[in-house]
Design a protein around this motif. Structure first.
Motif, PDB file in Angstrom:
ATOM      1  N   GLU A   1       0.677  -1.310   0.011  1.00  0.00           N
ATOM      2  CA  GLU A   1       0.201  -0.015  -0.284  1.00  0.00           C
ATOM      3  C   GLU A   1       0.855   1.318  -0.002  1.00  0.00           C
ATOM      4  O   GLU A   1       1.921   1.110   0.657  1.00  0.00           O
ATOM      5  N   ALA A   2       0.534   2.296  -0.832  1.00  0.00           N
ATOM      6  CA  ALA A   2       1.189   3.626  -0.719  1.00  0.00           C
ATOM      7  C   ALA A   2       0.616   4.225   0.552  1.00  0.00           C
ATOM      8  O   ALA A   2      -0.459   4.169   0.682  1.00  0.00           O
ATOM      9  N   VAL A   3       1.503   5.070   1.074  1.00  0.00           N
ATOM     10  CA  VAL A   3       1.346   5.811   2.123  1.00  0.00           C
ATOM     11  C   VAL A   3       1.909   7.274   1.996  1.00  0.00           C
ATOM     12  O   VAL A   3       2.958   7.463   1.674  1.00  0.00           O
ATOM     13  N   VAL A   4       1.106   8.147   1.931  1.00  0.00           N
ATOM     14  CA  VAL A   4       1.686   9.680   1.371  1.00  0.00           C
ATOM     15  C   VAL A   4       1.787  10.335   2.917  1.00  0.00           C
ATOM     16  O   VAL A   4       1.263  10.352   3.577  1.00  0.00           O
ATOM     17  N   VAL A   5       2.969  11.198   2.316  1.00  0.00           N
ATOM     18  CA  VAL A   5       3.344  12.068   3.692  1.00  0.00           C
ATOM     19  C   VAL A   5       3.846  13.162   3.017  1.00  0.00           C
ATOM     20  O   VAL A   5       3.981  13.577   1.766  1.00  0.00           O
ATOM     21  N   PRO A   6       3.976  14.354   3.914  1.00  0.00           N
ATOM     22  CA  PRO A   6       4.237  15.784   3.284  1.00  0.00           C
ATOM     23  C   PRO A   6       5.726  15.811   2.576  1.00  0.00           C
ATOM     24  O   PRO A   6       6.405  14.895   2.819  1.00  0.00           O
ATOM     25  N   ASP A   7       5.859  16.598   1.771  1.00  0.00           N
ATOM     26  CA  ASP A   7       6.993  16.633   1.032  1.00  0.00           C
ATOM     27  C   ASP A   7       8.108  17.565   1.415  1.00  0.00           C
ATOM     28  O   ASP A   7       7.762  18.554   2.257  1.00  0.00           O
ATOM     29  N   GLY A   8       9.321  17.172   1.313  1.00  0.00           N
ATOM     30  CA  GLY A   8      10.616  17.868   1.839  1.00  0.00           C
ATOM     31  C   GLY A   8      10.455  17.826   3.277  1.00  0.00           C
ATOM     32  O   GLY A   8      10.126  16.771   3.923  1.00  0.00           O
ATOM     33  N   GLU A   9      11.291  18.719   3.998  1.00  0.00           N
ATOM     34  CA  GLU A   9      11.595  18.844   5.219  1.00  0.00           C
ATOM     35  C   GLU A   9      10.377  18.809   6.075  1.00  0.00           C
ATOM     36  O   GLU A   9      10.227  18.306   7.388  1.00  0.00           O
ATOM     37  N   ALA A  10       9.129  19.183   5.447  1.00  0.00           N
ATOM     38  CA  ALA A  10       7.817  19.030   6.233  1.00  0.00           C
ATOM     39  C   ALA A  10       7.437  17.493   6.563  1.00  0.00           C
ATOM     40  O   ALA A  10       6.732  17.194   7.524  1.00  0.00           O
ATOM     41  N   ALA A  11       8.173  16.618   5.945  1.00  0.00           N
ATOM     42  CA  ALA A  11       7.934  15.209   6.443  1.00  0.00           C
ATOM     43  C   ALA A  11       8.724  14.880   7.662  1.00  0.00           C
ATOM     44  O   ALA A  11       8.158  13.882   8.176  1.00  0.00           O
ATOM     45  N   LYS A  12       9.666  15.531   7.924  1.00  0.00           N
ATOM     46  CA  LYS A  12      10.515  15.076   9.224  1.00  0.00           C
ATOM     47  C   LYS A  12      10.177  15.727  10.348  1.00  0.00           C
ATOM     48  O   LYS A  12      10.896  16.125  10.898  1.00  0.00           O
ATOM     49  N   THR A  13       8.884  15.478  10.779  1.00  0.00           N
ATOM     50  CA  THR A  13       8.348  15.886  12.045  1.00  0.00           C
ATOM     51  C   THR A  13       7.907  14.822  12.800  1.00  0.00           C
ATOM     52  O   THR A  13       7.462  13.820  12.473  1.00  0.00           O
ATOM     53  N   ALA A  14       7.863  15.188  14.192  1.00  0.00           N
ATOM     54  CA  ALA A  14       7.354  14.155  15.233  1.00  0.00           C
ATOM     55  C   ALA A  14       6.051  13.852  14.850  1.00  0.00           C
ATOM     56  O   ALA A  14       5.501  12.799  15.084  1.00  0.00           O
ATOM     57  N   GLU A  15       4.959  14.938  14.378  1.00  0.00           N
ATOM     58  CA  GLU A  15       3.658  14.692  14.241  1.00  0.00           C
ATOM     59  C   GLU A  15       3.346  13.747  12.837  1.00  0.00           C
ATOM     60  O   GLU A  15       2.665  12.809  13.105  1.00  0.00           O
ATOM     61  N   VAL A  16       4.394  13.911  12.012  1.00  0.00           N
ATOM     62  CA  VAL A  16       4.207  13.189  10.655  1.00  0.00           C
ATOM     63  C   VAL A  16       4.623  11.685  10.960  1.00  0.00           C
ATOM     64  O   VAL A  16       4.018  10.481  10.689  1.00  0.00           O
ATOM     65  N   ALA A  17       5.674  11.594  11.828  1.00  0.00           N
ATOM     66  CA  ALA A  17       6.223  10.191  12.323  1.00  0.00           C
ATOM     67  C   ALA A  17       5.137   9.448  13.174  1.00  0.00           C
ATOM     68  O   ALA A  17       4.634   8.300  12.930  1.00  0.00           O
ATOM     69  N   ALA A  18       4.440  10.537  13.808  1.00  0.00           N
ATOM     70  CA  ALA A  18       3.269   9.627  14.762  1.00  0.00           C
ATOM     71  C   ALA A  18       2.180   9.218  13.867  1.00  0.00           C
ATOM     72  O   ALA A  18       1.581   8.127  14.209  1.00  0.00           O
ATOM     73  N   GLY A  19       1.872   9.850  12.847  1.00  0.00           N
ATOM     74  CA  GLY A  19       0.977   9.538  11.823  1.00  0.00           C
ATOM     75  C   GLY A  19       1.238   8.259  11.112  1.00  0.00           C
ATOM     76  O   GLY A  19       0.133   7.563  10.958  1.00  0.00           O
ATOM     77  N   LEU A  20       2.297   8.142  10.968  1.00  0.00           N
ATOM     78  CA  LEU A  20       2.768   6.939  10.346  1.00  0.00           C
ATOM     79  C   LEU A  20       2.556   5.616  11.124  1.00  0.00           C
ATOM     80  O   LEU A  20       2.176   4.629  10.697  1.00  0.00           O
ATOM     81  N   TRP A  21       2.970   5.783  12.539  1.00  0.00           N
ATOM     82  CA  TRP A  21       2.830   4.765  13.406  1.00  0.00           C
ATOM     83  C   TRP A  21       1.139   4.240  13.432  1.00  0.00           C
ATOM     84  O   TRP A  21       0.982   3.122  13.552  1.00  0.00           O
ATOM     85  N   GLU A  22       0.188   5.278  13.484  1.00  0.00           N
ATOM     86  CA  GLU A  22      -1.080   5.178  13.429  1.00  0.00           C
ATOM     87  C   GLU A  22      -1.380   4.238  12.231  1.00  0.00           C
ATOM     88  O   GLU A  22      -2.073   3.285  12.166  1.00  0.00           O
ATOM     89  N   GLU A  23      -0.819   4.557  11.031  1.00  0.00           N
ATOM     90  CA  GLU A  23      -1.071   4.111   9.740  1.00  0.00           C
ATOM     91  C   GLU A  23      -0.731   2.903   9.810  1.00  0.00           C
ATOM     92  O   GLU A  23      -1.196   1.893   9.166  1.00  0.00           O
ATOM     93  N   PHE A  24       0.531   2.687  10.333  1.00  0.00           N
ATOM     94  CA  PHE A  24       1.266   1.253   9.984  1.00  0.00           C
ATOM     95  C   PHE A  24       0.203   0.233  11.085  1.00  0.00           C
ATOM     96  O   PHE A  24       0.034  -0.890  10.839  1.00  0.00           O
ATOM     97  N   GLY A  25      -0.321   0.826  12.234  1.00  0.00           N
ATOM     98  CA  GLY A  25      -1.100   0.125  13.127  1.00  0.00           C
ATOM     99  C   GLY A  25      -2.370  -0.395  12.261  1.00  0.00           C
ATOM    100  O   GLY A  25      -2.854  -1.386  12.252  1.00  0.00           O
ATOM    101  N   ARG A  26      -2.888   0.605  11.652  1.00  0.00           N
ATOM    102  CA  ARG A  26      -4.275   0.136  10.731  1.00  0.00           C
ATOM    103  C   ARG A  26      -3.811  -0.798   9.705  1.00  0.00           C
ATOM    104  O   ARG A  26      -4.731  -1.731   9.423  1.00  0.00           O
ATOM    105  N   LEU A  27      -2.627  -0.599   9.001  1.00  0.00           N
ATOM    106  CA  LEU A  27      -2.337  -1.568   7.955  1.00  0.00           C
ATOM    107  C   LEU A  27      -2.035  -2.891   8.591  1.00  0.00           C
ATOM    108  O   LEU A  27      -1.956  -3.972   8.040  1.00  0.00           O
ATOM    109  N   GLY A  28      -1.738  -3.013   9.896  1.00  0.00           N
ATOM    110  CA  GLY A  28      -1.319  -4.102  10.637  1.00  0.00           C
ATOM    111  C   GLY A  28       0.143  -4.866  10.453  1.00  0.00           C
ATOM    112  O   GLY A  28       0.079  -6.054  10.041  1.00  0.00           O
ATOM    113  N   LEU A  29       0.813  -3.898  10.162  1.00  0.00           N
ATOM    114  CA  LEU A  29       2.288  -4.286  10.053  1.00  0.00           C
ATOM    115  C   LEU A  29       2.976  -4.912  11.060  1.00  0.00           C
ATOM    116  O   LEU A  29       2.900  -4.526  12.219  1.00  0.00           O
TER     117      LEU A  29
END
Ligand SMILES: NC(=O)c1ccc[n+]([C@@H]2O[C@H](COP(=O)([O-])OP(=O)(O)OC[C@H]3O[C@@H](n4cnc5c(N)ncnc54)[C@H](O)[C@@H]3O)[C@@H](O)[C@H]2O)c1
Ligand SMILES: [Zn+2]
Length: 353
Positions: A62-90
């Motif tokens: 599955e593709a998972v989209v995050v913000p472009d450039g340095e805007a991707a490298k934040t704690a908020e975006v990382a936390a969003g990915l953890w949630e997404e990985f949970g949803r995907l059941g990784l």
């Protein structure tokens, strides 16, 4: 032709470089139940292709989209990915692909390093800088209010697929900026890189060979030094002043542009110290200029020196510079004479347009 560069270490891996190598995702991740392909909006088409390649190989991707450039490298975006990985059941048997420039591979690698204490991670770098630097070597991380890359983990990829077809979409200025890391590797360790860039300073003619050679220089330095205690420091050539310029410019300069000035400064410093000849110093300036990168900077010298002293690579309060004792022979210069620093600065300051 696909070029392959091995990276040694506890878990060795390979960097594959060439047109279309993205399809090797199917080999690298064969048998993996689920894969999340993390990407930013500009690389949506490439991520779609990667997902399709994996699905054809029987992997639930599955593709998972995050913000472009340095805007991707934040704690908020990382936390969003953890949630997404949970949803995907990784789970630990699954894997993450970081597809994009260095910002996306840094973020995706960091989240892969922390999800279930570390799951398999594959990088598909899409910028020159990503291919020769960010996606290779195992450093991952995000930024915080206190500074860049202060939170992170060492999490080497299982494989790096540098698909040079993807460079077609990379903005020209990003391509040029990434080439600063390539010429850095040339000065540090590979005279053939310098010859190829002399022949075509755009780097367009020999892109694949240049990337392969730069990756080899990085791989040699990080293979034996994952944790950045010895030889890896040489990769910091041009970065002491470069980082200070980035800070003073509030990261409004591209990394490679700041490093380009830093290379000229470090060469001038080595010239002052009697380690490089005038001809070798000029070779730095001339080649960097021919590549369309800046060789000068007009800024506040007192502030630059302050910032250089607190650069994380300047251990303690002393000023440490990677310099060359002859082309291809890096060494460390600690607390150079103030007169040398001032003279090197004057040369860089004069070159500012
Ligand atoms: N982990 C490491 O060892 C390491 C080393 C060096 C740099 N870095 C990190 O890398 C980041 C910089 O990486 P970067 O220079 O690739 O910048 P970036 O990731 O911000 O990408 C620059 C821009 O180019 C776009 N782009 C990238 N590839 C593209 C393509 N093929 N087609 C179209 N657009 C494309 C991106 O979407 C972005 O807008 C920084 O965050 C830096 O800290 C990490
Ligand atoms: Zn760099």
């Amino acid at each position: 032709m696909t070029r392959r560069v091995p990276v040694a270490g506890e878990q060795p891996y390979e960097v594959a470089i060439g047109a279309g190598v993205q399809v090797e995702l199917a080999l690298v991740l064969a048998g993996t139940p689920k894969v999340a392909v993390v990407h930013a909006p500009p690389l949506a088409a490439a991520a779609g292709a990667a997902v399709e390649t994996l699905q054809t190989a029987g992997v639930a991707a599955e593709a998972v989209v995050v913000p472009d450039g340095e805007a991707a490298k934040t704690a908020e975006v990382a936390a969003g990915l953890w949630e997404e990985f949970g949803r995907l059941g990784l789970t630990r048997s699954d894997a993450v692909v970081g597809l994009g420039g260095g910002a996306v591979t840094d973020l995706a690698g960091f989240v892969a390093a922390t999800w279930t204490r570390g799951i398999r991670f594959v990088t598909v770098p899409t910028s020159v800088l990503g291919m020769v630097d960010a996606a290779v070597g195992g450093k991952t991380g995000i930024n915080t209010g206190a500074g860049k890359n202060l939170v992170g983990a060492f999490h080497p990829p299982a494989a790096v697929l540098a698909d040079t077809d993807l460079l077609a979409g990379l903005p020209e200025a990003e391509f040029r900026s990434g080439m600063a890391e390539v010429v850095k590797c040339g000065f540090l360790a590979d005279a053939e890189i310098l010859r190829l860039l002399d022949a075509d300073p755009t780097g367009r003619r020999d892109t694949e060979e240049l990337i392969e050679r730069a990756v080899r220089v990085k791989a040699d330095a990080v293979g034996e030094d994952l944790y950045d205690t010895g030889r890896r420091e040489f990769l910091n050539y041009g970065h002491t002043l470069g980082h200070a310029i980035e800070r003073l410019e509030d990261f409004g300069w591209r990394h490679g542009e700041a490093v380009a000035v830093g290379l000229v400064f470090a060469a001038e410093l080595a010239g002052q110290a009697g380690l490089l000849t005038r001809t070798e110093v000029d070779r730095h300036r001339d080649l960097v200029a021919a590549m369309g990168l800046p060789t000068g900077y007009a800024g506040d010298w007192a502030r630059l020196q302050q910032v250089m002293r607190v650069d994380k690579k300047a251990r303690g309060a002393s000023l440490r510079f990677v310099v060359l004792d002859g082309l291809g022979n890096p060494t460390i210069l600690t607390d150079p004479d103030q007169s040398w620093l001032d003279a090197a600065w004057a040369a860089v300051n004069e070159g500012a347009t």
